[in-house]
Write an enzyme that holds these catalytic residues in place. Structure first.
Site, mmCIF file in Angstrom:
data_model
loop_
_atom_site.group_PDB
_atom_site.id
_atom_site.type_symbol
_atom_site.label_atom_id
_atom_site.label_comp_id
_atom_site.label_asym_id
_atom_site.label_seq_id
_atom_site.Cartn_x
_atom_site.Cartn_y
_atom_site.Cartn_z
ATOM 1 N N SER A 53 0.866 -1.171 0.000
ATOM 2 C CA SER A 53 0.000 0.000 0.000
ATOM 3 C C SER A 53 0.902 1.221 0.000
ATOM 4 C CB SER A 53 -0.948 -0.002 1.207
ATOM 5 O OG SER A 53 -0.241 -0.173 2.418
ATOM 6 N N GLU B 10 1.247 5.633 0.662
ATOM 7 C CA GLU B 10 0.695 6.849 1.240
ATOM 8 C C GLU B 10 1.146 8.062 0.447
ATOM 9 O OE1 GLU B 10 0.591 7.565 5.614
ATOM 10 O OE2 GLU B 10 1.813 9.331 5.105
ATOM 11 N N HIS C 112 -7.199 9.955 5.432
ATOM 12 C CA HIS C 112 -6.816 10.162 6.826
ATOM 13 C C HIS C 112 -7.805 11.119 7.494
ATOM 14 C CE1 HIS C 112 -2.329 8.871 6.729
ATOM 15 N NE2 HIS C 112 -2.994 8.261 5.764
ATOM 16 N N ASP D 141 -1.346 15.410 15.547
ATOM 17 C CA ASP D 141 -0.508 16.316 16.319
ATOM 18 C C ASP D 141 -0.942 17.749 16.042
ATOM 19 O OD1 ASP D 141 1.149 14.246 17.408
ATOM 20 O OD2 ASP D 141 2.090 14.083 15.433
ATOM 21 N N PHE E 221 11.444 14.292 10.690
ATOM 22 C CA PHE E 221 10.345 13.341 10.860
ATOM 23 C C PHE E 221 10.608 12.433 12.059
ATOM 24 C CE2 PHE E 221 9.450 13.331 5.978
ATOM 25 C CZ PHE E 221 8.787 14.542 6.098
ATOM 26 N N HIS F 209 3.727 -1.031 3.817
ATOM 27 C CA HIS F 209 3.069 0.251 3.555
ATOM 28 C C HIS F 209 4.160 1.284 3.333
ATOM 29 C CE1 HIS F 209 -0.155 3.247 3.785
ATOM 30 N NE2 HIS F 209 0.648 3.976 4.543
#
Length: 313
Positions: free
Chosen positions: A30, A32, A92, A124, A233, A283
């Site tokens: 998958s 993103e 999302h 966040d 990140f 993913h």
């Protein structure tokens, strides 16, 4: 001259069957994406979608900015992927700066657009180090969000997992308990935050089993091409960057093609180690780029399953 033990070991390693030889392509993937800010970036994203779509992903997901800052762009991107690429797309959705009524509005719009899969996250606040504060009329955490979404429509729901523990968690056990609450609330699977050591995932998998968590937990893979960006990140989510990885990228800032080759090599070997440990679902956090993710899938034996899409309009 008699070869040393280390020399013999290296020779055996070099002569063994290549890491990626003969893999049957039995992986499921998958991808993103994040919603583009401009029409030009949408064209660029669509090129990424058209490149990766033939690999037959189980789903693709589109991120959602803090406080719904990308709400319309997320909706538009997901709707286009469903309508034109004919791929299963997950949107999302976060708890940040949103009331339950606002989340209901967004979720109902997703459902009407054909979205049947939501990645439900606490989210966040958007600024580094700012603690999460629930909206006074919103959901306090991702487990509550999952419960609320299930009351709105029969969504398939994915949630987040943290092999190296969420920075806000009181302890690794508390983090695991939180994951269990999300799954018990109705989530179908968890997708992990990125990490860079296969053993990290294997240890996490053992802890999941010991805790009685048997839902699918899919490792999230971030192919690193921009080390400085990856450091940011990682600092935000508590992921460790191994010193050996830092060393391999050292000196490549002014050599982008070489950096891409190194990035592909590191990420592919990492995924091969996961594969050797029984992982078959991956993913990929693509950062709206196709080449690294496609190359890794190819090395793991995955070949195009679906017809190619038309080029970006």
């Amino acid at each position: 001259m008699i070869a040393s033990y280390d020399q013999l070991r290296e020779a055996r390693t070099a002569l063994d069957t290549p890491l990626f030889a003969g893999l049957p392509g039995d992986i499921r993937v998958s991808f993103e994406f994040f919603p583009p800010k401009t029409d030009a970036l949408m064209s660029q994203l669509w090129e990424v979608v058209t490149t990766l779509a033939p690999l037959g992903p189980q789903f693709v997901s589109v991120t959602y900015g803090a406080g719904g800052s990308t709400r319309d762009r997320t909706h538009g991107t997901v709707a286009r992927i469903i309508g034109e690429a004919r791929l299963p797309a997950a949107a999302h959705l976060t708890c940040v700066d949103a009331s339950k009524a606002e989340i209901r509005e967004v979720a109902e719009a997703y459902w009407e657009a054909g979205v049947r899969h939501v990645v439900a996250l606490r989210g966040d606040m958007g600024a580094p180090g700012v603690p999460f504060t629930p909206h006074p009329e919103g959901y306090a955490n991702a487990a509550e969000l999952v419960t609320g979404l299930k009351e709105i429509a029969p969504f398939e729901i994915s949630v987040a997992a943290y092999p190296e523990t969420h920075p806000d968690a009181a302890s690794p056990q508390a983090d695991l308990d939180n994951l269990k609450r999300k799954l018990d609330a109705g989530a179908s699977r968890a997708i992990t935050q990125f990490f860079f050591d296969a053993e990290t995932f294997f240890r996490f998998r053992d802890r999941l089993a010991a805790a009685g968590i048997d839902a699918p937990v899919i490792p999230g893979i971030l192919p690193v091409s921009n080390v400085a960006q990856t450091r940011k990140f990682a600092a935000a989510c508590g992921a460790a960057i191994p010193s050996w990885m830092e060393g391999l990228f050292e000196g490549l800032d002014t050599h982008p093609p070489a950096r891409q080759l190194v990035a592909a090599t590191i990420a592919a070997e990492f995924c091969r180690r996961l594969y050797a440990g029984g992982v078959r679902d991956f993913h990929f956090y693509t950062l709206n780029r196709a080449e690294l993710s496609y190359a890794i899938c190819h090395l793991l034996g995955l070949r195009p399953k679906l017809p190619a899409l038309e080029a970006a309009a």
